[in-house]
Design an enzyme around this catalytic site. Structure first.
Site, PDB file in Angstrom:
ATOM      1  N   TRP A 114       0.828  -1.290   0.190  1.00  0.00           N
ATOM      2  CA  TRP A 114      -0.051  -0.062  -0.029  1.00  0.00           C
ATOM      3  C   TRP A 114       1.012   1.065   0.098  1.00  0.00           C
ATOM      4  O   TRP A 114       0.581   2.236  -0.572  1.00  0.00           O
ATOM      5  CB  TRP A 114      -0.991   0.016   1.181  1.00  0.00           C
ATOM      6  CG  TRP A 114      -2.229  -0.820   0.992  1.00  0.00           C
ATOM      7  CD1 TRP A 114      -2.604  -1.764   1.605  1.00  0.00           C
ATOM      8  CD2 TRP A 114      -3.261  -0.429   0.221  1.00  0.00           C
ATOM      9  NE1 TRP A 114      -3.735  -2.477   1.141  1.00  0.00           N
ATOM     10  CE2 TRP A 114      -4.134  -1.419   0.553  1.00  0.00           C
ATOM     11  CE3 TRP A 114      -3.478   0.427  -0.737  1.00  0.00           C
ATOM     12  CZ2 TRP A 114      -5.382  -1.491  -0.643  1.00  0.00           C
ATOM     13  CZ3 TRP A 114      -4.583   0.509  -1.667  1.00  0.00           C
ATOM     14  CH2 TRP A 114      -5.433  -0.539  -1.470  1.00  0.00           C
ATOM     15  N   ASN A 177      -3.861   2.769  13.038  1.00  0.00           N
ATOM     16  CA  ASN A 177      -4.214   2.850  11.732  1.00  0.00           C
ATOM     17  C   ASN A 177      -6.008   2.843  11.717  1.00  0.00           C
ATOM     18  O   ASN A 177      -6.547   3.579  11.069  1.00  0.00           O
ATOM     19  CB  ASN A 177      -3.769   1.799  10.524  1.00  0.00           C
ATOM     20  CG  ASN A 177      -4.519   1.725   9.179  1.00  0.00           C
ATOM     21  OD1 ASN A 177      -4.257   2.676   8.751  1.00  0.00           O
ATOM     22  ND2 ASN A 177      -5.035   0.835   8.876  1.00  0.00           N
ATOM     23  N   TRP A 195     -10.836  17.537   3.780  1.00  0.00           N
ATOM     24  CA  TRP A 195      -9.876  16.532   4.189  1.00  0.00           C
ATOM     25  C   TRP A 195      -8.575  17.221   4.051  1.00  0.00           C
ATOM     26  O   TRP A 195      -7.636  16.642   4.989  1.00  0.00           O
ATOM     27  CB  TRP A 195     -10.042  15.319   3.284  1.00  0.00           C
ATOM     28  CG  TRP A 195      -9.521  15.581   1.774  1.00  0.00           C
ATOM     29  CD1 TRP A 195     -10.642  15.957   0.705  1.00  0.00           C
ATOM     30  CD2 TRP A 195      -8.431  15.768   1.028  1.00  0.00           C
ATOM     31  NE1 TRP A 195      -9.924  16.219  -0.464  1.00  0.00           N
ATOM     32  CE2 TRP A 195      -8.578  16.011  -0.260  1.00  0.00           C
ATOM     33  CE3 TRP A 195      -7.152  15.743   1.358  1.00  0.00           C
ATOM     34  CZ2 TRP A 195      -7.516  16.125  -1.338  1.00  0.00           C
ATOM     35  CZ3 TRP A 195      -5.945  15.787   0.574  1.00  0.00           C
ATOM     36  CH2 TRP A 195      -6.152  16.084  -0.626  1.00  0.00           C
TER      37      TRP A 195
END
Ligand SMILES: Cc1cc2nc3c(=O)[nH]c(=O)nc-3n(C[C@H](O)[C@H](O)[C@H](O)COP(=O)(O)OP(=O)(O)OC[C@H]3O[C@@H](n4cnc5c(N)ncnc54)[C@H](O)[C@@H]3O)c2cc1C
Length: 307
Positions: A114, A177, A195
């Site tokens: 990722w 996380n 955001w």
């Protein structure tokens, strides 16, 4: 090799001043929010290798199941070391494969990938830290509100799992996380804050602040990224707390003013009867806030705006 071209602003300062005295490399002053970090982190290659060895010999095997439980040390904690190149992703990859086999290792290796994917995205879309990857979000009706943003930054939203995460971030420079996803979702969905404001706060406070992973993850949370969750996926901060912190170890540690609440109400103190709050010493609305936006109202606002 030819001599590197001079980088504007990178020349040593004339006159013997330090870069710090010129304000080019600001370090924490008074108050020094990073004073307690050394309890959690040993910066440098030795610290990185020690953490990798400890993880490979311990939590790695059970990573699949343990990685979502913020109250335990179920993940590697290698992110700041990877971020600063104190251990390379290749070293981490091979150490993990040599140490164990099975679903724990396989899942962990995917996390390393990722990170690579985030770098791939940043390379191809250098505007990612500021601009929505999906242009249809450019017209999104955010409601910027300095008071709501401040409550979130300070860990005073009234949602215990989110507040625990924001305080863990402030005190250690790192956040689990799962809780990053829940705290991020609350900011952009229930509170309708851009955001980019969440990403900026993480950028300022995370010891693993990484332009690629941070930007890609915030775009994922907001729904405007490449692999984004669908807009109707609004994390429920109460259910997330009850599912991933069922005994409340994480909330009790980082939100000590709620530590004596029974677990039935720990993730939703506003539903606790007055007698239970009093017995636990919780002064709701004073020592600990009520939700800044109610759970049902927040979800409805989010679905209306994102729909
Ligand atoms: C809103 C948000 C912001 C984030 N910002 C950052 C950031 O600035 N820097 C950062 O390194 N990670 C970021 N992440 C990803 C992830 O939360 C952290 O990498 C992870 O919590 C670090 O803990 P760990 O080292 O114990 O991870 P482990 O679970 O042990 O994973 C091993 C490594 O894989 C990488 N990794 C794991 N998950 C991800 C992911 N989703 N995306 C990219 N790489 C990942 C990290 O390098 C991590 O150290 C963010 C996630 C969210 C939801």
């Amino acid at each position: 090799l030819p001599a590197p071209a001079a980088i504007p602003g990178a020349e040593p300062p004339a006159g013997g001043e330090s870069l710090e005295s010129l304000g080019l490399y600001p370090v924490p002053g008074e108050p020094d929010w990073a004073a307690g970090f050394s309890e959690f982190w040993q910066p440098g290659e030795a610290g990185a290798q020690a953490r990798l060895a400890r993880f490979a010999a311990g939590a790695l095997k059970a990573y699949d199941a343990a990685r979502n439980t913020p109250g335990i040390e179920g993940s590697s904690g290698l992110s700041p070391h990877l971020r600063f190149g104190e251990v390379s992703p290749r070293q981490a990859w091979h150490a993990a494969r040599a140490a164990a086999k099975g679903s724990g290792v396989e899942t962990w290796l995917k996390e390393i990938l990722w990170r690579e994917f985030a770098y791939h995205l940043l390379w191809h879309r250098p505007e990612m830290p500021q601009r929505n990857l999906r242009a249809e979000f450019d017209a999104f009706p955010w409601h910027p509100d300095a008071t709501l943003l401040r409550a979130w930054q300070q860990g005073r939203t009234g949602y215990p799992i989110v507040d625990a995460g924001m305080r863990q971030l402030w005190q250690t420079g790192w956040m689990h996380n799962r809780v990053r996803m829940v705290a991020g979702s609350l900011l952009v969905k229930h509170l309708l804050q851009p955001w980019q404001d969440g990403a900026a706060w993480f950028w300022d406070t995370l010891v693993d602040a990484d332009l690629a992973s941070n930007s890609a993850s915030w775009q994922w949370v907001a729904g405007c990224g490449t692999d984004a969750a669908p807009y109707f996926r609004v994390f429920n901060p109460v259910l997330q707390g009850e599912k991933f912190d069922p005994e409340g170890a994480y909330v009790r540690r980082w939100v000590p003013e709620l530590a004596k609440l029974p677990k039935a109400f720990l993730h939703k103190p506003w539903e606790a009867p007055a007698g239970i709050l009093a017995a636990a010493g919780v002064a709701l609305g004073r020592a600990y806030p009520r939700p800044v936006v109610g759970p049902a109202e927040g979800r409805a606002r989010a679905l209306a705006a994102f729909g």
